[in-house]
Scaffold this active site. Structure first.
Site, PDB file in Angstrom:
ATOM      1  N   THR A   1       8.418  11.549   1.640  1.00  0.00           N
ATOM      2  CA  THR A   1       9.631  11.249   2.414  1.00  0.00           C
ATOM      3  C   THR A   1      10.173   9.842   2.184  1.00  0.00           C
ATOM      4  OG1 THR A   1       8.262  10.401   4.205  1.00  0.00           O
ATOM      5  CG2 THR A   1       8.872  12.747   4.311  1.00  0.00           C
TER       6      THR A   1
ATOM      7  N   HIS B   1      22.860  -6.766   2.953  1.00  0.00           N
ATOM      8  CA  HIS B   1      22.686  -7.229   4.332  1.00  0.00           C
ATOM      9  C   HIS B   1      21.243  -7.620   4.647  1.00  0.00           C
ATOM     10  CE1 HIS B   1      26.512  -5.086   6.049  1.00  0.00           C
ATOM     11  NE2 HIS B   1      26.723  -5.601   4.859  1.00  0.00           N
TER      12      HIS B   1
ATOM     13  N   HIS C   1      24.274 -12.711   7.269  1.00  0.00           N
ATOM     14  CA  HIS C   1      23.115 -11.846   7.000  1.00  0.00           C
ATOM     15  C   HIS C   1      21.853 -12.684   6.792  1.00  0.00           C
ATOM     16  CE1 HIS C   1      25.907  -8.584   6.858  1.00  0.00           C
ATOM     17  NE2 HIS C   1      26.588  -9.148   5.874  1.00  0.00           N
TER      18      HIS C   1
ATOM     19  N   CYS D   1       7.060   8.330  -1.962  1.00  0.00           N
ATOM     20  CA  CYS D   1       6.116   9.309  -1.411  1.00  0.00           C
ATOM     21  C   CYS D   1       6.924  10.571  -1.117  1.00  0.00           C
ATOM     22  CB  CYS D   1       5.364   8.764  -0.198  1.00  0.00           C
ATOM     23  SG  CYS D   1       6.363   8.380   1.261  1.00  0.00           S
TER      24      CYS D   1
ATOM     25  N   ASP E   1       2.484   7.870  -4.131  1.00  0.00           N
ATOM     26  CA  ASP E   1       1.337   8.732  -3.854  1.00  0.00           C
ATOM     27  C   ASP E   1       1.581  10.047  -4.602  1.00  0.00           C
ATOM     28  OD1 ASP E   1       3.138  10.187  -2.336  1.00  0.00           O
ATOM     29  OD2 ASP E   1       1.999  10.097  -0.471  1.00  0.00           O
TER      30      ASP E   1
HETATM   31  C1  RB5 Z   1       1.849  13.448   1.656  1.00  0.00           C
HETATM   32  O1  RB5 Z   1       1.670  14.801   1.947  1.00  0.00           O
HETATM   33  C2  RB5 Z   1       2.995  12.869   2.505  1.00  0.00           C
HETATM   34  O2  RB5 Z   1       2.601  12.819   3.824  1.00  0.00           O
HETATM   35  C3  RB5 Z   1       3.386  11.526   1.987  1.00  0.00           C
HETATM   36  O3  RB5 Z   1       3.787  11.625   0.649  1.00  0.00           O
HETATM   37  C4  RB5 Z   1       4.558  10.845   2.701  1.00  0.00           C
HETATM   38  O4  RB5 Z   1       5.631  11.707   2.813  1.00  0.00           O
HETATM   39  C5  RB5 Z   1       4.237  10.156   3.935  1.00  0.00           C
HETATM   40  O5  RB5 Z   1       5.097   9.544   4.581  1.00  0.00           O
END
Ligand code: RB5
Length: 153
Positions: free
Chosen positions: A70, A101, A136, A68, A11
């Site tokens: 996180t 695993h 596993h 993304c 994203d």
């Molecule tokens: C976008 O702002 C953010 O929420 C997305 O990239 C991601 O971290 C969601 O889990």
């Protein structure tokens, strides 16, 4: 390493790291396809992660990498697709274990969590590590049974 074809997506929160990861794949001579996003404009991560994960599950790609902010949102989405085992990794130990695993077929990364150097090291470890099978495999097979049953209890 076996020859792999890899689907890569992000994203807007992972857009810059995706470009770095793609350059890294090119340098390593690994076959990949960029499934978007293609601009830094805001996009909802399920709109990228879900189609990518479905194409990995269908066998169009051997593995996937989704980025993304996180790594969490895209992993949650990808793991809704039967046959997908997506692992969000911010360290090399987890990346190796996710292959050995869990037979993870999608790696997810967080651009806002790790720097580009670590991201490339995590990717290298993840690409090289092989599923160990044995006990596993028994466990992964139980995941497949859960997926097939739709069992929640
Ligand atoms: C976008 O702002 C953010 O929420 C997305 O990239 C991601 O971290 C969601 O889990």
């Amino acid at each position: 390493m076996e020859l792999l074809k890899i689907a890569v997506g992000s994203d807007h929160g992972g857009f810059n790291l995706k470009k770095i990861i793609i350059e890294h794949l090119k340098e390593k001579g690994i076959d990949y396809e960029d499934l978007g996003c293609f601009t830094p404009d805001s996009v909802d991560y399920p709109d990228i992660a879900f189609p990518l994960a479905k194409r990995v599950a269908k066998g169009e790609f051997d593995r996937g990498i989704i980025i993304c902010g996180t790594g969490i949102g895209v992993s949650i989405v990808a793991n809704k697709v039967p046959g997908i085992r997506a692992a969000v990794c911010s360290d090399c130990f987890s990346a190796k274990a996710s292959r050995e695993h869990n037979d993870a077929n999608i790696l997810t990364l967080g651009e806002r969590v790790i720097g580009p150097g670590l991201a490339k090291e995590i990717l290298d470890v993840w690409l090289e590590a092989e599923f160990q099978g044995g006990r596993h495999e028994t466990r992964v097979n139980k995941i497949k049974i859960i997926e097939g049953d739709g069992a929640v209890n």
